[in-house]
Design an enzyme around this catalytic site. Structure first.
Site, PDB file in Angstrom:
ATOM      1  N   TYR A  41       0.740  -1.149  -0.045  1.00 34.03           N
ATOM      2  CA  TYR A  41      -0.024   0.163   0.045  1.00 34.03           C
ATOM      3  C   TYR A  41       0.991   1.337   0.070  1.00 34.03           C
ATOM      4  O   TYR A  41       0.704   2.410  -0.770  1.00 34.03           O
ATOM      5  CB  TYR A  41      -0.840   0.018   1.327  1.00 34.03           C
ATOM      6  N   LYS A  93       0.880   3.994  -3.006  1.00 37.13           N
ATOM      7  CA  LYS A  93       0.271   5.463  -2.734  1.00 37.13           C
ATOM      8  C   LYS A  93       1.555   6.373  -2.969  1.00 37.13           C
ATOM      9  O   LYS A  93       1.423   7.438  -3.137  1.00 37.13           O
ATOM     10  CB  LYS A  93      -0.136   5.344  -1.119  1.00 37.13           C
TER      11      LYS A  93
HETATM   12  P1  NAP Z   1     -13.260   1.917   1.435  1.00 37.68           P
HETATM   13  O1  NAP Z   1     -14.478   2.439   2.398  1.00 37.68           O
HETATM   14  O2  NAP Z   1     -12.890   0.637   1.730  1.00 37.68           O
HETATM   15  O3  NAP Z   1     -14.005   2.125  -0.072  1.00 37.68           O
HETATM   16  C1  NAP Z   1     -13.183   1.594  -1.187  1.00 37.68           C
HETATM   17  C2  NAP Z   1     -14.100   1.951  -2.405  1.00 37.68           C
HETATM   18  O4  NAP Z   1     -13.157   1.766  -3.499  1.00 37.68           O
HETATM   19  C3  NAP Z   1     -15.469   1.414  -2.571  1.00 37.68           C
HETATM   20  O5  NAP Z   1     -16.122   2.139  -3.282  1.00 37.68           O
HETATM   21  C4  NAP Z   1     -15.007   0.170  -3.581  1.00 37.68           C
HETATM   22  O6  NAP Z   1     -16.243  -0.284  -4.385  1.00 37.68           O
HETATM   23  C5  NAP Z   1     -13.902   0.749  -4.553  1.00 37.68           C
HETATM   24  N1  NAP Z   1     -13.342  -0.118  -5.133  1.00 37.68           N
HETATM   25  C6  NAP Z   1     -12.378  -1.240  -4.481  1.00 37.68           C
HETATM   26  N2  NAP Z   1     -11.554  -1.957  -5.650  1.00 37.68           N
HETATM   27  C7  NAP Z   1     -12.150  -1.301  -6.628  1.00 37.68           C
HETATM   28  C8  NAP Z   1     -11.765  -1.304  -8.147  1.00 37.68           C
HETATM   29  N3  NAP Z   1     -11.002  -2.407  -8.479  1.00 37.68           N
HETATM   30  N4  NAP Z   1     -12.283  -0.598  -9.065  1.00 37.68           N
HETATM   31  C9  NAP Z   1     -13.193   0.178  -8.637  1.00 37.68           C
HETATM   32  N5  NAP Z   1     -13.511   0.538  -7.438  1.00 37.68           N
HETATM   33  C10 NAP Z   1     -13.069  -0.059  -6.424  1.00 37.68           C
HETATM   34  O7  NAP Z   1     -12.114   3.077   1.306  1.00 37.68           O
HETATM   35  P2  NAP Z   1     -12.074   4.473   1.820  1.00 37.68           P
HETATM   36  O8  NAP Z   1     -11.442   4.490   3.312  1.00 37.68           O
HETATM   37  O9  NAP Z   1     -12.973   5.173   1.738  1.00 37.68           O
HETATM   38  O10 NAP Z   1     -10.728   4.830   0.850  1.00 37.68           O
HETATM   39  C11 NAP Z   1     -10.925   5.504  -0.309  1.00 37.68           C
HETATM   40  C12 NAP Z   1      -9.538   6.012  -0.860  1.00 37.68           C
HETATM   41  O11 NAP Z   1      -8.900   6.934   0.232  1.00 37.68           O
HETATM   42  C13 NAP Z   1      -8.578   4.750  -1.077  1.00 37.68           C
HETATM   43  O12 NAP Z   1      -7.581   5.110  -2.119  1.00 37.68           O
HETATM   44  C14 NAP Z   1      -7.717   4.838   0.116  1.00 37.68           C
HETATM   45  O13 NAP Z   1      -6.642   4.076  -0.156  1.00 37.68           O
HETATM   46  C15 NAP Z   1      -7.694   6.088   0.458  1.00 37.68           C
HETATM   47  N6  NAP Z   1      -7.034   6.546   1.864  1.00 37.68           N
HETATM   48  C16 NAP Z   1      -8.104   6.125   2.886  1.00 37.68           C
HETATM   49  C17 NAP Z   1      -7.874   6.554   4.042  1.00 37.68           C
HETATM   50  C18 NAP Z   1      -8.643   6.143   5.324  1.00 37.68           C
HETATM   51  O14 NAP Z   1      -8.159   6.325   6.449  1.00 37.68           O
HETATM   52  N7  NAP Z   1      -9.851   5.714   5.356  1.00 37.68           N
HETATM   53  C19 NAP Z   1      -6.386   7.119   4.316  1.00 37.68           C
HETATM   54  C20 NAP Z   1      -5.523   7.557   3.568  1.00 37.68           C
HETATM   55  C21 NAP Z   1      -6.172   7.193   2.121  1.00 37.68           C
HETATM   56  P3  NAP Z   1     -17.318  -1.556  -3.695  1.00 37.68           P
HETATM   57  O15 NAP Z   1     -17.996  -0.705  -2.710  1.00 37.68           O
HETATM   58  O16 NAP Z   1     -18.053  -1.723  -5.109  1.00 37.68           O
HETATM   59  O17 NAP Z   1     -16.544  -2.423  -3.263  1.00 37.68           O
END
Ligand code: NAP
Length: 250
Positions: A158, A162
Site C-alpha cells: 500500500y 500510494k
Molecule cells: P473504502 O471505504 O474501503 O471504500 C473503497 C471504495 O473503493 C469502494 O467504493 C469500493 O467499491 C472501491 N473499489 C475497491 N476496489 C475497486 C476497483 N478495483 N475498482 C473500482 N472501485 C474499487 O475505502 P476509503 O477508506 O473510503 O478509501 C478511499 C480512498 O482513500 C482509497 O484510495 C484509500 O486508499 C484512500 N485513503 C483512505 C484513508 C482512510 O483512512 N480511510 C486514508 C488515506 C487514504 P465497492 O464498494 O463496490 O467495493
C-alpha cells in the site's frame, strides 16, 4: 440562483459507493457538478449514493468497473462522456488494502494493491486525459495517503502504491499542465471509513497518537479539499500533495 462553485461541470469518482469516494461524489454534486459514480461490487450502496445526488437536483449515473482493468477503466470514461457529453473532473479514489508483513506478503497481495491503487489511477487518467486535452480544461485529483509519505509496517504494498501515485501525479502534472489540466494528490491521514474500521486495535492506537488535532478525520473533511482542487479557486495549483491528516505528517 447564484452560480455554484462547480456549476456545469461533470466529475467521475472511482470507488464512490462508500467511504471517502461517496463523500467526494456528494460534495461535488452539492457544489453543482453532475457525477458518474463508479463501484466494483456494492451496487446497492452505489445506488443509494446516486439517489442522494439526484435528490440534490443533480444528475448521477452509475457504472460498475474494476479500475485495475484497462478495458473497464476505458469503458467507465467512455460511458461518462456518452452520458454527460463532457468530462471535467476525475477523482482517482478507488483503493484497497491487503496488509501483511513483507516477509509474509503474498505475490497476489502485492499485485492486487498496486493494480487497484496505482495502475487503476493510470488507467483512468490515460482515458480521461484525451477529452480533457481536447477541451483544454481538466482537473485530476488522486487520493494517495499519508502512508505513501511515511510508510507503515505491514503495508509495504500500500505504501509503495500510494508513494507511486505521488510520482505519477507529478509526472502527469508536468505533461498535462500545458493543456490547462491540473493534477494534484490528496493524502488523507486516518479517516473514519470501512477501510480503517478493519485495522487491528494496536495499529489504530499507534496511528491515532500521531494526530495533532487529536481525532480521526471524517470522509467529508477530505471531500471538501477535493472540491476546492476541482474548481476555479485552485486553478494555479498543480503537481501538489495536500495532506488532510490532522497534522499526522509534518
Ligand atoms: P473504502 O471505504 O474501503 O471504500 C473503497 C471504495 O473503493 C469502494 O467504493 C469500493 O467499491 C472501491 N473499489 C475497491 N476496489 C475497486 C476497483 N478495483 N475498482 C473500482 N472501485 C474499487 O475505502 P476509503 O477508506 O473510503 O478509501 C478511499 C480512498 O482513500 C482509497 O484510495 C484509500 O486508499 C484512500 N485513503 C483512505 C484513508 C482512510 O483512512 N480511510 C486514508 C488515506 C487514504 P465497492 O464498494 O463496490 O467495493
Amino acid at each position: 440562483m447564484a452560480k455554484m462553485y462547480l456549476s456545469g461541470k461533470v466529475g467521475v469518482v472511482t470507488g464512490a459507493s462508500r467511504g471517502i469516494g461517496r463523500a467526494v461524489a456528494k460534495a461535488l454534486a452539492a457544489s453543482g457538478a453532475d457525477v458518474m459514480i463508479n463501484y466494483v461490487s456494492r451496487a446497492e450502496d452505489a445506488l443509494a449514493v446516486a439517489a442522494e445526488i439526484e435528490s440534490m437536483g443533480r444528475r448521477a449515473v452509475l457504472f460498475q468497473a474494476d479500475v485495475s482493468r484497462p478495458d473497464e477503466a476505458n469503458n467507465l470514461i467512455e460511458n461518462a462522456l456518452s452520458s454527460f457529453g463532457r468530462l471535467d473532473i476525475l477523482v482517482n479514489n478507488a483503493g484497497i488494502t491487503r496488509d501483511a508483513l513483507l516477509l509474509r506478503m503474498k505475490d497476489e497481495d502485492w499485485d492486487a494493491v498496486v493494480n487497484v491503487n496505482l495502475r487503476g489511477a493510470f488507467n483512468c487518467t490515460r482515458a480521461a486525459a484525451r477529452p480533457m486535452v481536447k477541451a483544454r480544461w481538466g482537473r485530476i485529483i488522486n487520493i494517495s495517503s499519508v502512508i505513501g509519505l511515511m510508510g507503515n509496517a505491514g503495508q509495504a504494498n500500500y505504501a509503495a502504491a500510494k508513494a507511486g501515485l505521488i510520482g505519477f501525479t507529478k509526472a502527469a502534472a508536468r505533461e498535462l499542465g500545458p493543456r490547462n489540466i491540473t493534477v494534484n494528490a490528496v493524502a488523507p491521514g486516518f479517516i473514519r471509513t470501512e477501510m480503517t474500521a478493519g485495522l487491528p486495535e494496536g495499529v489504530k492506537e499507534r496511528l491515532s497518537e500521531r494526530i495533532i488535532l487529536g481525532r480521526l478525520g471524517e470522509p467529508e473533511e477530505v471531500a471538501e479539499v477535493v472540491v476546492f482542487l476541482a474548481g476555479d479557486a485552485a486553478r494555479y495549483i498543480t503537481g501538489q500533495v495536500l495532506s488532510v491528516d490532522g497534522g499526522m505528517v509534518l
